[in-house]
Motif scaffolding. Structure first.
Motif, PDB file in Angstrom:
ATOM      1  N   ILE A 189      -5.043  19.017  -3.546  1.00  0.00           N
ATOM      2  CA  ILE A 189      -4.840  17.735  -4.230  1.00  0.00           C
ATOM      3  C   ILE A 189      -4.769  17.934  -5.737  1.00  0.00           C
ATOM      4  O   ILE A 189      -3.894  17.361  -6.413  1.00  0.00           O
ATOM      5  N   ARG A 190      -5.680  18.740  -6.273  1.00  0.00           N
ATOM      6  CA  ARG A 190      -5.650  19.002  -7.716  1.00  0.00           C
ATOM      7  C   ARG A 190      -4.367  19.711  -8.128  1.00  0.00           C
ATOM      8  O   ARG A 190      -3.793  19.435  -9.186  1.00  0.00           O
ATOM      9  N   ARG A 191      -3.883  20.633  -7.275  1.00  0.00           N
ATOM     10  CA  ARG A 191      -2.653  21.346  -7.592  1.00  0.00           C
ATOM     11  C   ARG A 191      -1.460  20.394  -7.587  1.00  0.00           C
ATOM     12  O   ARG A 191      -0.595  20.450  -8.483  1.00  0.00           O
ATOM     13  N   LYS A 192      -1.420  19.492  -6.596  1.00  0.00           N
ATOM     14  CA  LYS A 192      -0.331  18.514  -6.545  1.00  0.00           C
ATOM     15  C   LYS A 192      -0.354  17.595  -7.769  1.00  0.00           C
ATOM     16  O   LYS A 192       0.691  17.252  -8.335  1.00  0.00           O
ATOM     17  N   TYR A 193      -1.553  17.208  -8.160  1.00  0.00           N
ATOM     18  CA  TYR A 193      -1.663  16.312  -9.317  1.00  0.00           C
ATOM     19  C   TYR A 193      -1.219  17.027 -10.594  1.00  0.00           C
ATOM     20  O   TYR A 193      -0.536  16.434 -11.440  1.00  0.00           O
ATOM     21  N   LYS A 194      -1.596  18.289 -10.749  1.00  0.00           N
ATOM     22  CA  LYS A 194      -1.178  19.045 -11.933  1.00  0.00           C
ATOM     23  C   LYS A 194       0.341  19.189 -11.989  1.00  0.00           C
ATOM     24  O   LYS A 194       0.949  19.054 -13.058  1.00  0.00           O
ATOM     25  N   LEU A 195       0.951  19.452 -10.820  1.00  0.00           N
ATOM     26  CA  LEU A 195       2.410  19.556 -10.785  1.00  0.00           C
ATOM     27  C   LEU A 195       3.062  18.218 -11.118  1.00  0.00           C
ATOM     28  O   LEU A 195       4.102  18.176 -11.808  1.00  0.00           O
ATOM     29  N   TYR A 196       2.463  17.135 -10.643  1.00  0.00           N
ATOM     30  CA  TYR A 196       2.993  15.805 -10.950  1.00  0.00           C
ATOM     31  C   TYR A 196       2.922  15.524 -12.440  1.00  0.00           C
ATOM     32  O   TYR A 196       3.900  15.050 -13.048  1.00  0.00           O
ATOM     33  N   ARG A 197       1.775  15.801 -13.066  1.00  0.00           N
ATOM     34  CA  ARG A 197       1.632  15.583 -14.499  1.00  0.00           C
ATOM     35  C   ARG A 197       2.571  16.490 -15.300  1.00  0.00           C
ATOM     36  O   ARG A 197       3.147  16.074 -16.310  1.00  0.00           O
ATOM     37  N   LEU A 198       2.730  17.725 -14.825  1.00  0.00           N
ATOM     38  CA  LEU A 198       3.608  18.684 -15.518  1.00  0.00           C
ATOM     39  C   LEU A 198       5.050  18.173 -15.512  1.00  0.00           C
ATOM     40  O   LEU A 198       5.751  18.204 -16.544  1.00  0.00           O
ATOM     41  N   ARG A 199       5.511  17.700 -14.370  1.00  0.00           N
ATOM     42  CA  ARG A 199       6.882  17.199 -14.258  1.00  0.00           C
ATOM     43  C   ARG A 199       7.071  15.929 -15.088  1.00  0.00           C
ATOM     44  O   ARG A 199       8.092  15.763 -15.782  1.00  0.00           O
ATOM     45  N   LYS A 200       6.079  15.035 -15.041  1.00  0.00           N
ATOM     46  CA  LYS A 200       6.179  13.791 -15.796  1.00  0.00           C
ATOM     47  C   LYS A 200       6.221  14.054 -17.296  1.00  0.00           C
ATOM     48  O   LYS A 200       7.031  13.454 -18.030  1.00  0.00           O
ATOM     49  N   ASP A 201       5.376  14.966 -17.760  1.00  0.00           N
ATOM     50  CA  ASP A 201       5.364  15.293 -19.200  1.00  0.00           C
ATOM     51  C   ASP A 201       6.676  15.921 -19.640  1.00  0.00           C
ATOM     52  O   ASP A 201       7.177  15.637 -20.738  1.00  0.00           O
ATOM     53  N   GLN A 203       4.924  27.614 -16.210  1.00  0.00           N
ATOM     54  CA  GLN A 203       3.658  26.951 -15.919  1.00  0.00           C
ATOM     55  C   GLN A 203       3.637  26.385 -14.499  1.00  0.00           C
ATOM     56  O   GLN A 203       2.600  26.412 -13.813  1.00  0.00           O
ATOM     57  N   ARG A 204       4.780  25.889 -14.050  1.00  0.00           N
ATOM     58  CA  ARG A 204       4.854  25.342 -12.697  1.00  0.00           C
ATOM     59  C   ARG A 204       4.600  26.432 -11.655  1.00  0.00           C
ATOM     60  O   ARG A 204       3.887  26.220 -10.668  1.00  0.00           O
ATOM     61  N   GLU A 205       5.178  27.613 -11.874  1.00  0.00           N
ATOM     62  CA  GLU A 205       4.966  28.712 -10.946  1.00  0.00           C
ATOM     63  C   GLU A 205       3.522  29.197 -10.964  1.00  0.00           C
ATOM     64  O   GLU A 205       2.965  29.569  -9.925  1.00  0.00           O
ATOM     65  N   LEU A 206       2.899  29.181 -12.138  1.00  0.00           N
ATOM     66  CA  LEU A 206       1.493  29.596 -12.227  1.00  0.00           C
ATOM     67  C   LEU A 206       0.592  28.664 -11.416  1.00  0.00           C
ATOM     68  O   LEU A 206      -0.333  29.109 -10.732  1.00  0.00           O
ATOM     69  N   ILE A 207       0.894  27.376 -11.480  1.00  0.00           N
ATOM     70  CA  ILE A 207       0.098  26.405 -10.714  1.00  0.00           C
ATOM     71  C   ILE A 207       0.328  26.558  -9.225  1.00  0.00           C
ATOM     72  O   ILE A 207      -0.610  26.515  -8.420  1.00  0.00           O
ATOM     73  N   SER A 267     -16.213  13.444   0.468  1.00  0.00           N
ATOM     74  CA  SER A 267     -16.721  14.782   0.143  1.00  0.00           C
ATOM     75  C   SER A 267     -16.065  15.840   1.023  1.00  0.00           C
ATOM     76  O   SER A 267     -15.698  16.929   0.545  1.00  0.00           O
ATOM     77  N   LEU A 268     -15.890  15.513   2.314  1.00  0.00           N
ATOM     78  CA  LEU A 268     -15.225  16.455   3.215  1.00  0.00           C
ATOM     79  C   LEU A 268     -13.756  16.648   2.835  1.00  0.00           C
ATOM     80  O   LEU A 268     -13.236  17.776   2.848  1.00  0.00           O
ATOM     81  N   ILE A 269     -13.102  15.530   2.477  1.00  0.00           N
ATOM     82  CA  ILE A 269     -11.706  15.632   2.051  1.00  0.00           C
ATOM     83  C   ILE A 269     -11.591  16.494   0.798  1.00  0.00           C
ATOM     84  O   ILE A 269     -10.710  17.355   0.682  1.00  0.00           O
ATOM     85  N   GLY A 270     -12.520  16.254  -0.159  1.00  0.00           N
ATOM     86  CA  GLY A 270     -12.494  17.050  -1.385  1.00  0.00           C
ATOM     87  C   GLY A 270     -12.782  18.509  -1.132  1.00  0.00           C
ATOM     88  O   GLY A 270     -12.191  19.400  -1.759  1.00  0.00           O
ATOM     89  N   LEU A 271     -13.694  18.781  -0.169  1.00  0.00           N
ATOM     90  CA  LEU A 271     -14.040  20.169   0.136  1.00  0.00           C
ATOM     91  C   LEU A 271     -12.899  20.895   0.821  1.00  0.00           C
ATOM     92  O   LEU A 271     -12.638  22.078   0.561  1.00  0.00           O
ATOM     93  N   ILE A 272     -12.203  20.188   1.711  1.00  0.00           N
ATOM     94  CA  ILE A 272     -11.130  20.837   2.480  1.00  0.00           C
ATOM     95  C   ILE A 272      -9.810  20.847   1.715  1.00  0.00           C
ATOM     96  O   ILE A 272      -9.116  21.863   1.648  1.00  0.00           O
ATOM     97  N   PHE A 273      -9.455  19.697   1.133  1.00  0.00           N
ATOM     98  CA  PHE A 273      -8.145  19.569   0.502  1.00  0.00           C
ATOM     99  C   PHE A 273      -8.229  19.415  -1.012  1.00  0.00           C
ATOM    100  O   PHE A 273      -7.222  19.075  -1.649  1.00  0.00           O
ATOM    101  N   GLY A 274      -9.413  19.649  -1.581  1.00  0.00           N
ATOM    102  CA  GLY A 274      -9.593  19.424  -3.010  1.00  0.00           C
ATOM    103  C   GLY A 274      -8.652  20.252  -3.878  1.00  0.00           C
ATOM    104  O   GLY A 274      -8.011  19.734  -4.803  1.00  0.00           O
ATOM    105  N   GLN A 275      -8.534  21.525  -3.574  1.00  0.00           N
ATOM    106  CA  GLN A 275      -7.670  22.399  -4.376  1.00  0.00           C
ATOM    107  C   GLN A 275      -6.203  21.987  -4.264  1.00  0.00           C
ATOM    108  O   GLN A 275      -5.485  21.959  -5.271  1.00  0.00           O
TER     109      GLN A 275
END
Length: 301
Positions: A176-188, A290-294, A166-174
């Motif tokens: 982590i989600r941004r990194k994951y979105k960029l990863y999915r964007l590049r893979k797609d 889209q990558r720049e927006l993220i 929960s602490l990790i998600g609270l501190i680094f949640g955004q």
């Protein structure tokens, strides 16, 4: 004869005025420490007397009361009999232990207490002699202990891990989600580019309209997922309007439509090949946007 009868009646009257003594005895003469034994109390008295036997809260020292069993009063020829059986035990170590229980005779003015004759039991000594000092027997053999799962420790670990996550998600949640979105964007995009280039190359080599149709359909489906909009259900005019009349999109789609639906292709100029190249560049451009927006989403917050 009359004198004898008179004496007998006087004796009976005198016995009726006196309080007879109850009878109490143990069921056996010996007992072990803590062993259950029974004590029977019986009292014969005139039917006109009201008698009460000891209740459960009576002190039976040196014994302890375990259970008390009453029997109904019986009367015969003017004499009543009350009886009860007391189940006792003793943890005292005196070799001889006595008990004498009373009965309570209720009168109009007062209550008379009459005790039975004391009866005794002998405590059986299991240990005859005690050596001094006591000899302690050592037992170094390990005993097998059943392994038990430590549920409290498991709950503690689960709570600690949940708190940490929960602490990790609270501190680094955004982040982590941004990194994951960029990863999915590049893979797609890599997946789209690989399949699109395959259809484009096949069309350039063979001129098969089926390859052209698959390339355009793949392009629309990719942008649908990228833009989160139902572009694959739009008409060419609606797609151009969606992208604010982009010149490349307008030109490329109309050339492809003319080749697919009108079976018209200017091979000398290679308009269709150029159109496919424009669609590929536009898809890459939208991917970068889209990558720049993220990436810039954190700054906007």
């Amino acid at each position: 004869m009359f004198i004898i009868l008179l004496c007998f009646l006087q004796a009976v009257a005198a016995w009726g005025q006196q309080t007879p003594r109850p009878e109490g005895s143990f069921s056996r003469d010996t007992a072990r420490l803590g062993e259950l034994l029974q004590y029977t109390l019986v009292h014969h008295h005139p039917a006109t007397q009201e008698v009460v036997l000891p209740p459960e809260n009576y002190s039976f020292a040196p014994f302890e009361l375990v259970r008390k069993d009453f029997f109904p009063t019986t009367t015969k020829a003017g004499i009543s009999t009350d009886s009860a059986v007391y189940t006792l035990r003793s943890f005292e170590i005196e070799p001889v232990q006595q008990l004498a229980l009373p009965v309570y005779v209720l009168g109009e003015q007062d209550t008379t207490v009459v005790f039975a004759a004391a009866d005794a039991i002998v405590l059986q000594q299991l240990v005859k002699t005690v050596q001094e000092p006591l000899q302690v027997q050592a037992d170094t053999n390990l005993a097998t202990v059943e392994e038990r799962f430590n549920w409290p420790e498991l709950v503690l670990w689960i709570a600690a891990v949940a708190t940490f996550l929960s602490l990790i998600g609270l501190i680094f949640g955004q982040a982590i989600r941004r990194k994951y979105k960029l990863y999915r964007l590049r893979k797609d995009h890599l997946y789209f580019a690989s399949r699109y280039n395959s259809h484009e190359d096949r069309f350039k080599k063979t001129g098969a309209m089926q390859s052209l149709e698959k390339a355009v359909s793949l392009w629309k489906n990719y942008l649908t997922k990228l833009e989160r909009s139902a572009i694959n259900s739009f008409t060419t005019k609606e797609i151009v309007e969606y992208y604010e009349n982009d010149e490349e999109v307008n030109t490329a789609l109309r050339i492809c439509d003319k080749a697919i639906y009108g079976n018209v292709q200017t091979e000398t100029e290679g308009e269709t090949n150029l159109a496919l190249g424009m669609l590929r560049r536009f898809a890459k451009s939208r991917h970068k946007t889209q990558r720049e927006l993220i990436k810039n989403a954190k700054n906007k917050r």
